[in-house]
Each structure stands twice: as structure tokens, then as C-alpha cells.
Design a protein around this motif. Structure first.
Motif, PDB file in Angstrom:
ATOM      1  N   LEU B  31      -7.890  10.854 -32.403  1.00 14.29           N
ATOM      2  CA  LEU B  31      -8.336   9.768 -31.536  1.00 14.29           C
ATOM      3  C   LEU B  31      -9.639   9.181 -32.063  1.00 14.29           C
ATOM      4  N   MET B  32      -9.733   7.862 -32.062  1.00  9.85           N
ATOM      5  CA  MET B  32     -10.993   7.221 -32.487  1.00  9.85           C
ATOM      6  C   MET B  32     -11.344   6.082 -31.570  1.00  9.85           C
ATOM      7  N   LYS B  33     -12.622   5.984 -31.260  1.00 10.09           N
ATOM      8  CA  LYS B  33     -13.088   4.832 -30.481  1.00 10.09           C
ATOM      9  C   LYS B  33     -13.779   3.883 -31.450  1.00 10.09           C
ATOM     10  N   VAL B  34     -13.475   2.624 -31.324  1.00 10.37           N
ATOM     11  CA  VAL B  34     -14.006   1.625 -32.241  1.00 10.37           C
ATOM     12  C   VAL B  34     -14.599   0.496 -31.408  1.00 10.37           C
ATOM     13  N   ARG B  35     -15.796   0.065 -31.808  1.00  7.56           N
ATOM     14  CA  ARG B  35     -16.438  -1.007 -31.052  1.00  7.56           C
ATOM     15  C   ARG B  35     -16.046  -2.360 -31.642  1.00  7.56           C
ATOM     16  N   LYS B  36     -16.094  -3.361 -30.799  1.00 11.12           N
ATOM     17  CA  LYS B  36     -15.820  -4.735 -31.218  1.00 11.12           C
ATOM     18  C   LYS B  36     -16.598  -5.070 -32.498  1.00 11.12           C
ATOM     19  N   ARG B  37     -15.924  -5.766 -33.397  1.00  8.63           N
ATOM     20  CA  ARG B  37     -16.512  -6.199 -34.668  1.00  8.63           C
ATOM     21  C   ARG B  37     -16.641  -5.081 -35.712  1.00  8.63           C
ATOM     22  N   GLN B  38     -16.210  -3.881 -35.349  1.00  6.81           N
ATOM     23  CA  GLN B  38     -16.292  -2.776 -36.315  1.00  6.81           C
ATOM     24  C   GLN B  38     -15.059  -2.823 -37.222  1.00  6.81           C
ATOM     25  N   PHE B  39     -15.242  -2.416 -38.483  1.00  5.14           N
ATOM     26  CA  PHE B  39     -14.118  -2.395 -39.418  1.00  5.14           C
ATOM     27  C   PHE B  39     -13.535  -0.999 -39.529  1.00  5.14           C
ATOM     28  N   ILE B  40     -12.224  -0.892 -39.527  1.00  2.00           N
ATOM     29  CA  ILE B  40     -11.619   0.414 -39.797  1.00  2.00           C
ATOM     30  C   ILE B  40     -11.066   0.471 -41.220  1.00  2.00           C
ATOM     31  N   ILE B  41     -10.927  -0.697 -41.852  1.00  2.00           N
ATOM     32  CA  ILE B  41     -10.524  -0.748 -43.262  1.00  2.00           C
ATOM     33  C   ILE B  41     -11.299  -1.890 -43.920  1.00  2.00           C
ATOM     34  N   GLN B  42     -11.724  -1.649 -45.163  1.00  3.03           N
ATOM     35  CA  GLN B  42     -12.460  -2.683 -45.899  1.00  3.03           C
ATOM     36  C   GLN B  42     -11.960  -2.773 -47.333  1.00  3.03           C
ATOM     37  N   PRO B  43     -11.996  -3.962 -47.926  1.00  6.86           N
ATOM     38  CA  PRO B  43     -11.553  -4.128 -49.308  1.00  6.86           C
ATOM     39  C   PRO B  43     -12.291  -3.171 -50.245  1.00  6.86           C
ATOM     40  N   GLY B  44     -11.565  -2.615 -51.180  1.00  8.23           N
ATOM     41  CA  GLY B  44     -12.181  -1.710 -52.142  1.00  8.23           C
ATOM     42  C   GLY B  44     -12.038  -0.250 -51.767  1.00  8.23           C
ATOM     43  N   PHE B  45     -11.826   0.021 -50.491  1.00  8.69           N
ATOM     44  CA  PHE B  45     -11.634   1.402 -50.047  1.00  8.69           C
ATOM     45  C   PHE B  45     -10.164   1.642 -49.760  1.00  8.69           C
TER      46      PHE B  45
END
Lengths: 195, 195
Positions: B31-45
DNA sequence: CGTTTCCAATGAACTGGATCAGGAAATTAG
DNA sequence: CTAATTTCCTGATCCAGTTCATTGGAAACG
């Protein structure tokens, strides 16, 4: 049976199988010869088969309300083709799938595929891999269509599938790339004049 | 654990499982909580996870050479999201996946998914169904993008996903539909004035 | 063999949608 | 609460790609 060799190689590249399993797999396929301009799928009819191209070339296309074609998929040797929305949900097709050359295909029926998948974990894996890769491929195409202009789409395709560019008629390529034949013709001549 | 209930229902709708199997499946998710505007995936990773949305909304997008975004996927509750080309081939991502709201997700790691698929025919089937349906969905999107103009694409989306239209910012919708925010704004106001 | 049908090339006029620029609303942060 | 920032709207202008029309060459066909 010599025509099945290519398909046997195709599947053995993706999963490990005993000879008996390979034979069981192949026994689900029927060989068909198709003449140029013949349709193997037509709108309104359910696509009962997934088709493996042994020899030849096909294109799948839809016709919109204004009567224009849009090529959704092109397949040559060692590729698969069908109207997947029709096949998967066993609903009437919206596409034409047409032979661009005299061709030979191996067809598997929806029910036989279902049976193979249910019977052997192995085969389930094979079809899962196939679906995953098709999905990834289609997503790349969506990205290309959204991010690149006509010239870039053509160049990219030319680099990635030089064989197909040579082999299929220009109108099929243009409608695959989402432009008119006229415009594609211009792009091509722009490029060759420079070099 | 109450957050896992939705996922349990999700999978039970698609395949038959014993309670033990359901638990084994769920135990692979974090389970993960993510805040608005947060990235869970980004280019290069590398995208190590497939993400099931329990609550909230996400969009996956690429940025082209001219700096513009193109939304590839939008997901709300009971949908999955990732950069599938990155996840499937375990190669660096090209997409951002960003939370559009404060959200809760359940993540499965690539290796755990691989293990589940290998261990149980059942789970292989589940992921195969998922891939097949995604593929069919993407193909429908390709067809829409090739055959319809901006207004028709918007109308079609509005009918099919009214909830998403209300919920995501206009720039995300516009870039999903392959048009500028300005043009989408015009289309919307054209329609509402008439009625 | 000529004839017909199909397919690529090119020119000229046109248009759907983009771009640029300016504000007005609506959220968000403090 | 107000200030700052983000999102949305609207008008003017522009261009990538379309549309329509014509030509020439090459397959396909009897």
C-alpha cells in the motif's frame, strides 16, 4: 507440414516446450492459401481466427464515415494478424483484413486457443507474452502518433521497418501513418532529392 | 487491509480463486499513499511496479522535444497504471506518472508478478486477460485517433468516461485527446452554448 | 496485343487545429 | 482573509497537412 516449421520456431523462441507439446500446439492450426486482394476478415462477421503469416503480406483497415481507409496493422512473415477486438470479445468485426500478396497463413480458432490456454500453463504463458508485447507496441504507436508530425512518423517507420516500406503499396503505408497518399509522396520526394 | 478489498473484488471478478489464493495474491502488493502532484514514475528510472488505484487519480504522460506533454493514460479507482514499456522490458521509463489528486495505490513489484504467474496457472490467466484487454483498448484508441477529428474524439470520450471528464484538469484531457487546451476549451463552449 | 484499372507524382486552393497573446476565474498557500 | 499561482477562456493570425484535379506509368486481364 514444412509450412509449420516457422511457427514451431516462433513459439520455441518464446517458451520452452517438449516436442509433443509443439505438436499439440501445431495441430490446432489450419493451413490456408489466400490470393491477393482476398479478405480473411470483413466487418459484420466475427473474427473466429488468429492468423500467423507463413508467407505473404496483409493489412487490417477500417473505413470511416467519409469512406476513407485507415490501416490499423500490417503483417508480413512471422507476424500475426486479426481484428483483435472482434476476436477477443467474439463480436462482429469492424475491420477488413486483406491479403496484399498471394499468401499462406496458419489459422487458430478462438475455441482451440482457449482450450490450449486452459490445458497447459505453458501455452497460457505464450499467449500472455504475445498480448503484453502487442500492448506495448500499440502504446508506442499511440505515443508516436501524438508526439510526432507526419515527416517524423514516416522517417521513424522507414528506419524501423525498411522491409515493409518496400513491400506494401504507398496508400497502405500512408493510411497506416495517418496521412494522405499525396502528402506521403511529397515527403518521399523531398527526401530523395536532397541526397 | 480494508484498502485491499477493492483489489480482491477486482481479481475475483476475472478469475476463480480460493480464499488462500486471494490472500497470496494480495500479499504481493504494498500500500502506498501519494500526494497530489507527486510522481510515482519518472523518465530515466525503471518502472519496477504495476499500480492499482484504490483511491485518487493519475496520469501518465510523455514530454516531446518541443516541451509539450502528451497524456498516454489516465487512471482512477479500480484501474491500473504504469509505464508499460518500461515495466514489461525493465528498461528506463520515458513517461512521468503523476498523481492528479491525493491518492492511495497498491503496488506489485515486477519480480513478484513474475513469480505469481509462474507459480499459478490462475494468475497467469489473470495477467493474460489484463494484457489482452489493454491491447484491445489501445487498438480502439488508435482507431479513434486515426478516424475521428478533434470534436468527435472529445464527444466520444465524454460519452464513454463522463466521470473522468469531470475529474481531471482540462490540460490533461486535451493532451490525452491529442489537441491543445485552447481548442478543447472552444469545443466545450461551442457545445454548451447550443443547449 | 490493346485496354482497363490501379497507383504514384505534382500543382493550386483550402481548412482544422495550432500558436501567440491577453485576461478572467478558480485553487492553493500563507 | 489576501496574494500567488494555476487553470480556463477568447480573439487574431498562421501553417501542416488535406482536398481536388490532372497526368503518366505500370500491372492485370481478356
Amino acid at each position: 507440414m514444412t509450412e509449420s516449421l516457422a511457427l514451431a520456431e516462433h513459439i520455441k523462441k518464446r517458451i520452452n516446450l517438449t516436442d509433443a507439446e509443439v505438436n499439440e500446439f501445431l495441430s490446432c492450426f489450419k493451413l490456408m492459401k489466400v490470393r491477393k486482394r482476398q479478405f480473411i476478415i470483413q466487418p459484420g462477421f466475427i473474427a473466429h481466427h488468429k492468423n500467423y503469416v507463413v508467407k505473404g503480406a496483409f493489412r487490417a483497415y477500417v473505413v470511416d464515415d467519409t469512406g476513407q481507409d485507415h490501416t490499423i496493422q500490417v503483417s508480413i512473415e512471422d507476424w500475426w494478424i486479426s481484428d483483435y477486438n472482434s476476436y477477443l470479445y467474439q463480436k462482429p468485426a469492424t475491420m477488413f483484413v486483406e491479403a496484399l500478396e498471394d499468401s499462406i497463413i496458419l489459422q487458430i480458432h478462438y475455441n482451440d486457443e482457449a482450450w490450449l490456454k486452459q490445458e497447459h500453463h505453458n501455452f497460457e504463458t505464450f499467449f500472455r507474452i504475445m498480448a503484453e508485447r502487442s500492448m506495448a507496441h500499440m502504446q508506442r504507436r499511440i505515443i508516436t502518433n501524438l508526439t510526432k508530425n507526419a515527416e517524423e512518423r514516416y522517417k521513424e517507420f522507414e528506419v524501423q521497418y525498411p522491409e515493409i516500406v518496400q513491400r506494401i503499396p504507398q496508400y497502405a503505408l500512408a493510411s497506416y501513418l495517418g496521412m494522405t497518399t499525396e502528402y506521403l509522396s511529397r515527403l518521399r520526394n523531398r527526401r530523395t532529392k536532397k541526397s
